[in-house]
Design an enzyme around this catalytic site. Structure first.
Site, PDB file in Angstrom:
ATOM      1  N   SER A 240      14.957 -22.477 -14.908  1.00 44.27           N
ATOM      2  CA  SER A 240      15.918 -21.504 -13.451  1.00 44.27           C
ATOM      3  C   SER A 240      15.640 -21.460 -11.970  1.00 44.27           C
ATOM      4  CB  SER A 240      16.673 -20.135 -14.158  1.00 44.27           C
ATOM      5  OG  SER A 240      17.959 -19.857 -14.463  1.00 44.27           O
TER       6      SER A 240
ATOM      7  N   LYS B 210      17.844 -23.428  -9.581  1.00 44.05           N
ATOM      8  CA  LYS B 210      18.932 -23.032  -9.106  1.00 44.05           C
ATOM      9  C   LYS B 210      18.470 -22.566  -7.469  1.00 44.05           C
ATOM     10  CE  LYS B 210      19.815 -20.534 -12.931  1.00 44.05           C
ATOM     11  NZ  LYS B 210      19.865 -19.054 -13.550  1.00 44.05           N
TER      12      LYS B 210
ATOM     13  N   TYR C  89      24.725 -28.332 -14.651  1.00 45.96           N
ATOM     14  CA  TYR C  89      23.959 -26.957 -14.870  1.00 45.96           C
ATOM     15  C   TYR C  89      22.915 -27.453 -15.758  1.00 45.96           C
ATOM     16  CZ  TYR C  89      22.628 -22.338 -16.421  1.00 45.96           C
ATOM     17  OH  TYR C  89      21.609 -21.303 -15.979  1.00 45.96           O
TER      18      TYR C  89
ATOM     19  N   TYR D  87      16.367 -11.590 -12.291  1.00 47.42           N
ATOM     20  CA  TYR D  87      17.781 -10.725 -13.182  1.00 47.42           C
ATOM     21  C   TYR D  87      16.931  -9.568 -12.915  1.00 47.42           C
ATOM     22  CZ  TYR D  87      17.242 -15.210 -14.252  1.00 47.42           C
ATOM     23  OH  TYR D  87      17.445 -17.259 -14.585  1.00 47.42           O
TER      24      TYR D  87
ATOM     25  N   VAL E 134      12.809 -19.904 -17.399  1.00 41.68           N
ATOM     26  CA  VAL E 134      12.762 -19.883 -19.039  1.00 41.68           C
ATOM     27  C   VAL E 134      12.154 -20.832 -20.212  1.00 41.68           C
ATOM     28  CG1 VAL E 134      14.592 -18.344 -19.813  1.00 41.68           C
ATOM     29  CG2 VAL E 134      15.046 -20.126 -19.663  1.00 41.68           C
TER      30      VAL E 134
HETATM   31  N1  GLU Z   1      18.937 -22.761 -19.222  1.00 42.60           N
HETATM   32  C1  GLU Z   1      18.589 -21.553 -18.872  1.00 42.60           C
HETATM   33  C2  GLU Z   1      19.832 -20.850 -19.903  1.00 42.60           C
HETATM   34  O1  GLU Z   1      21.034 -20.907 -19.204  1.00 42.60           O
HETATM   35  C3  GLU Z   1      18.088 -21.597 -17.357  1.00 42.60           C
HETATM   36  C4  GLU Z   1      17.846 -19.124 -17.630  1.00 42.60           C
HETATM   37  C5  GLU Z   1      16.231 -18.803 -17.005  1.00 42.60           C
HETATM   38  O2  GLU Z   1      15.509 -20.182 -16.527  1.00 42.60           O
HETATM   39  O3  GLU Z   1      16.004 -18.017 -16.781  1.00 42.60           O
HETATM   40  O4  GLU Z   1      20.558 -20.129 -20.093  1.00 42.60           O
END
Ligand code: GLU
Length: 318
Positions: free
Chosen positions: A74, A77, A201, A253, A271
């Site tokens: 992420s 992003k 994505y 988050y 993650v």
């Molecule tokens: N590829 C992970 C998902 O979509 C990203 C989540 C993250 O890195 O916080 O679940």
């Protein structure tokens, strides 16, 4: 832009600082849980620990596993949001909000009451919408190539690619992300077919980069949207500030408040165990340690950043 000369102390021994920060975090090496819901990520060695500090003058200070590529997840992003803002401008905010969600990264709950408009671009639903906006009417491959080009140009490193094995694993385990995308599409908030958007994505999440590469790629966020060294405009200053604001308020988050409280810098977790932070006017720092806390933020990585801020005073609230 913050005054670099005020915050950067030429007398500081930055290599000694990153070495000390790594030593501080050492006791937490291997702590936390490696993400297992994406099977390919479950195989990562939990004992990795690295930090890269990239200053706006181009100098980079590394310690530990800072040059080893890992799954950026992420953190990417932040870059797709930057590109989407560049491409779509303020119209992006018709499709995605900018409030912290206080919910886990893959939560679907708010999407129903908020009619398919995700709370912010850094939760999964929001990032999926950002991918769709970034695509416009172009195909998934072109969009992804543009993102990879951006990362290569900004970091000055050519060897940045999608880890196809992780991408496949993400897609196969992607029931929740598919649900989020279909939910958003049901409310008319996707212009491209769900699977096309998800193909961007999933692959964006699967880009492999090192701490050093991520810290270098994000330098424009420390320099008000410009290339720190050449002054070339990458993103309008107001937009760079907004990306930083979203990282500070939404980058972790349901752990965003705690991260702001402890570290006080715009940051984005992944993650894969990476955390990218921006020190406005000074530079960027990226840490990697695969063990995560319950919200998916690297446990030892967050400790290392806390120690970095303690040792330098580089909180945006200082
Ligand atoms: N590829 C992970 C998902 O979509 C990203 C989540 C993250 O890195 O916080 O679940």
């Amino acid at each position: 832009m913050a005054d670099f000369d005020r915050k950067e102390n030429p007398g500081l021994d930055y290599q000694a600082i990153v070495d000390a920060v790594l030593a501080d975090a050492e006791v937490y090496r291997g702590h936390g849980d490696v993400a297992t819901y994406i099977p390919a990520l479950a195989q990562v060695n939990p004992n990795k620990l690295g930090i890269a500090l990239a200053l706006r003058d181009g100098s980079v200070f590394c310690a530990g596993d800072a040059n080893e590529p890992f799954s950026a997840q992420s953190i990417c992003k932040v870059f797709s949001l930057s590109l989407a803002l560049q491409r779509v401008g303020p119209a992006l905010w018709n499709h995605v909000g900018r409030e912290p969600s206080g919910s886990p990264f893959n939560s679907i709950v708010q999407l129903e009451s908020e009619k398919g408009k995700p709370r912010n671009p850094l939760i999964n639903a929001g990032a999926i919408v950002v991918c769709d906006q970034l695509m416009g009417r172009r195909g998934a491959d072109t969009t992804l190539e543009e993102l990879l080009d951006f990362l290569r140009t900004r970091s000055g490193e050519k060897d940045i690619n999608v880890d196809e094995q992780v991408a496949m694993s993400e897609s196969q385990a992607g029931h929740l992300n598919r649900s989020l995308a279909h939910f958003v599409a049901a409310f008319g908030n996707l212009q491209n077919p769900v699977e096309e958007v998800l193909s961007v994505y999933f692959r964006q999440c699967s880009i492999a980069m090192s701490c050093r590469q991520l810290a270098l790629a994000a330098q424009y966020l420390a320099c008000d949207g410009s290339d720190c060294r050449t002054g070339e405009s990458v993103l309008l200053p107001t937009r760079a500030r907004r990306v930083n604001a979203l990282m500070l308020t939404c980058g972790h988050y349901d752990n965003s408040g705690d991260f702001a409280f402890r570290i006080g810098l715009p940051g984005k977790s992944g993650v894969g165990g990476g955390i990218l932070t921006v020190i406005p006017g000074v530079g960027t720092a990226c840490v990697w340690s695969p063990g995560l806390n319950a919200a998916g933020t690297s446990l030892a990585g967050a400790i290392a950043l806390e120690k970095l801020v303690e040792r330098t005073g580089w909180s945006v609230f200082a």
